[in-house]
Design an enzyme around this catalytic site. Sequence first.
Site, PDB file in Angstrom:
ATOM      1  N   ASP A  11      38.029  50.311  37.398  1.00 53.70           N
ATOM      2  CA  ASP A  11      37.985  50.085  38.849  1.00 53.70           C
ATOM      3  C   ASP A  11      39.433  50.037  39.304  1.00 53.70           C
ATOM      4  O   ASP A  11      40.182  49.154  38.865  1.00 53.70           O
ATOM      5  CB  ASP A  11      37.255  48.765  39.098  1.00 53.70           C
ATOM      6  N   ASN A 105      46.256  52.693  23.453  1.00 56.58           N
ATOM      7  CA  ASN A 105      44.796  52.594  23.544  1.00 56.58           C
ATOM      8  C   ASN A 105      44.464  51.753  24.777  1.00 56.58           C
ATOM      9  O   ASN A 105      45.118  50.741  25.016  1.00 56.58           O
ATOM     10  CB  ASN A 105      44.266  51.903  22.277  1.00 56.58           C
ATOM     11  N   TYR A 232      39.374  35.173  36.071  1.00 50.06           N
ATOM     12  CA  TYR A 232      38.480  36.184  36.649  1.00 50.06           C
ATOM     13  C   TYR A 232      39.278  37.213  37.436  1.00 50.06           C
ATOM     14  O   TYR A 232      39.959  36.872  38.403  1.00 50.06           O
ATOM     15  CB  TYR A 232      37.437  35.520  37.563  1.00 50.06           C
ATOM     16  N   LYS A 235      34.607  42.150  37.349  1.00 52.75           N
ATOM     17  CA  LYS A 235      33.620  42.214  36.274  1.00 52.75           C
ATOM     18  C   LYS A 235      33.931  43.403  35.364  1.00 52.75           C
ATOM     19  O   LYS A 235      34.624  44.333  35.748  1.00 52.75           O
ATOM     20  CB  LYS A 235      32.223  42.311  36.902  1.00 52.75           C
ATOM     21  N   ASP A 237      31.816  45.750  34.073  1.00 51.86           N
ATOM     22  CA  ASP A 237      31.156  46.962  34.560  1.00 51.86           C
ATOM     23  C   ASP A 237      31.131  48.053  33.484  1.00 51.86           C
ATOM     24  O   ASP A 237      31.856  49.057  33.562  1.00 51.86           O
ATOM     25  CB  ASP A 237      31.835  47.437  35.856  1.00 51.86           C
ATOM     26  N   LYS A 246      14.313  63.262  18.498  1.00 57.73           N
ATOM     27  CA  LYS A 246      14.282  63.497  17.030  1.00 57.73           C
ATOM     28  C   LYS A 246      14.398  62.186  16.240  1.00 57.73           C
ATOM     29  O   LYS A 246      13.482  61.410  16.276  1.00 57.73           O
ATOM     30  CB  LYS A 246      15.360  64.510  16.609  1.00 57.73           C
ATOM     31  N   ARG A 269      31.152  38.030  43.115  1.00 60.13           N
ATOM     32  CA  ARG A 269      32.230  37.326  42.398  1.00 60.13           C
ATOM     33  C   ARG A 269      31.954  37.203  40.902  1.00 60.13           C
ATOM     34  O   ARG A 269      32.500  36.324  40.236  1.00 60.13           O
ATOM     35  CB  ARG A 269      32.486  35.947  43.027  1.00 60.13           C
TER      36      ARG A 269
HETATM   37  P1  13P Z   1      34.161  44.336  40.620  1.00 52.93           P
HETATM   38  O1  13P Z   1      34.369  43.807  39.235  1.00 52.93           O
HETATM   39  O2  13P Z   1      33.107  45.412  40.631  1.00 52.93           O
HETATM   40  O3  13P Z   1      35.423  44.764  41.226  1.00 52.93           O
HETATM   41  O4  13P Z   1      33.541  43.176  41.510  1.00 52.93           O
HETATM   42  C1  13P Z   1      34.336  42.082  41.774  1.00 52.93           C
HETATM   43  C2  13P Z   1      33.709  41.051  42.621  1.00 52.93           C
HETATM   44  O5  13P Z   1      34.118  39.903  42.515  1.00 52.93           O
HETATM   45  C3  13P Z   1      32.656  41.365  43.565  1.00 52.93           C
HETATM   46  O6  13P Z   1      32.263  40.256  44.330  1.00 52.93           O
HETATM   47 MG    MG Z   2      36.333  46.001  42.346  1.00 51.70          MG
HETATM   48 MG    MG Z   3      33.143  47.182  39.593  1.00 52.67          MG
END
Ligand code: 13P
Ligand code: MG
Ligand code: MG
Length: 370
Positions: A11, A105, A232, A235, A237, A246, A269
């Site tokens: 993101d 990486n 934090y 996320k 994702d 098969k 969040r």
């Molecule tokens: P993302 O991880 O998709 O950017 O979402 C963050 C978030 O806190 C949405 O409320």
């Molecule tokens: Mg985002």
């Molecule tokens: Mg996201």
Amino acid sequence: MKITLSAIKADVGSVGGHNKPSQRLTQAIKDHVENEGKKKGLLIDYKVFTAGDDNFIIMSHTKGVDYPDIHKLAWDAFVKGTQVAKEQGLYGAGQDLLKTAFSGNVRGMGPSSAEMEFEERPSEPFIVFMCDKTDPGVFNYPLYRGFADPFHNAGLILAPEMDAGFEYTVMDVNYTEADKVITLKVPEEQYQLGVLLRDPEHYVIESIHSRATKDQAAVVSTSRLHNIAGKYTGKDDPVAIVRSQKMFPSTGEILSPYATAHYVVGDNRGSHNIALMPCKLGSIISYFDGPAIVTAAGICIHNGIMTEAIDLFDQPFWDYVRNKAAEKSYGLREQGFFGSAMAPMEELEYTGVMETLAKLDKKFTVREKK
Ligand code: 13P
Ligand code: MG
Ligand code: MG
Ligand code: 13P
């Protein structure tokens, strides 16, 4: 022919809030992968998708997994995307690029990867699952049921190719020094596997192999961003690649568990429980910065060249599931932040809630015993 599929995602900014990357941003990523990857012969083929506010680069090549130039290609593409995000004033520009300089990486740097090397079968169908607003444990439930449970994988009863069962590799994602993994064989160790998979924020399926042929069936991106950033930052994702048919479950059997719309951690969040909604490719995010979504591209590959992707959740059956997911989600959302509506405390530990708790702790008094 031995081929590697690499899915690398990040993101790096979006229109609205955390809703969807701009077209220019995603085009900048595509242009970089086309010019520096395909035209220069590093890649055989590639595709770029979005799910919510995340960009997913799916690449085919012959370099094997964790190949530095492939990871650098994706990293640089995300840097280009970030430049566009800054130019356009997108929200969260460069969100998942947690380190300033690339070092070999993408793992541990913010973007996530799921990669698999295998000998191409004469017909090689696979599915790329791409999520937004949730974490990699999202795949525990569907990969358990789609491979190990005859209620979804009818092939376990009907197709002798799967008689021997599957081997699951599970990662303890809370251990950050190195990869800490365990391998469990299904059906014999199915209950032990269940014990781990019930805690999807801690134990995450990393891969699945056929026990009959040793072929790899599935790979999941296991990065937990809060383990890298210590707080934090958004996320994870995740993305998963799953080969089908098969000696593996059929495409329909692999999709079948998603009809549950199971509850996952994520949504607004990254801090709520929500029912996972199977959505069409390129779907945006909306209600309560969610709901958590999964999208699925069905593809066949031959000599490394991919067909067009078909949109596996773009079929009337999934409208019913989407409605069901909305109802299940709203059932929890009505309860706001109370009790099981919010994510478990171990997830919230990375959010601002800890600062408030620390302040309040000082104001607590202990009554003297009478
Ligand atoms: P993302 O991880 O998709 O950017 O979402 C963050 C978030 O806190 C949405 O409320
Ligand atoms: Mg985002
Ligand atoms: Mg996201
Ligand atoms: P077809 O007969 O259409 O190939 O389908 C076979 C199958 O097993 C579907 O799950």
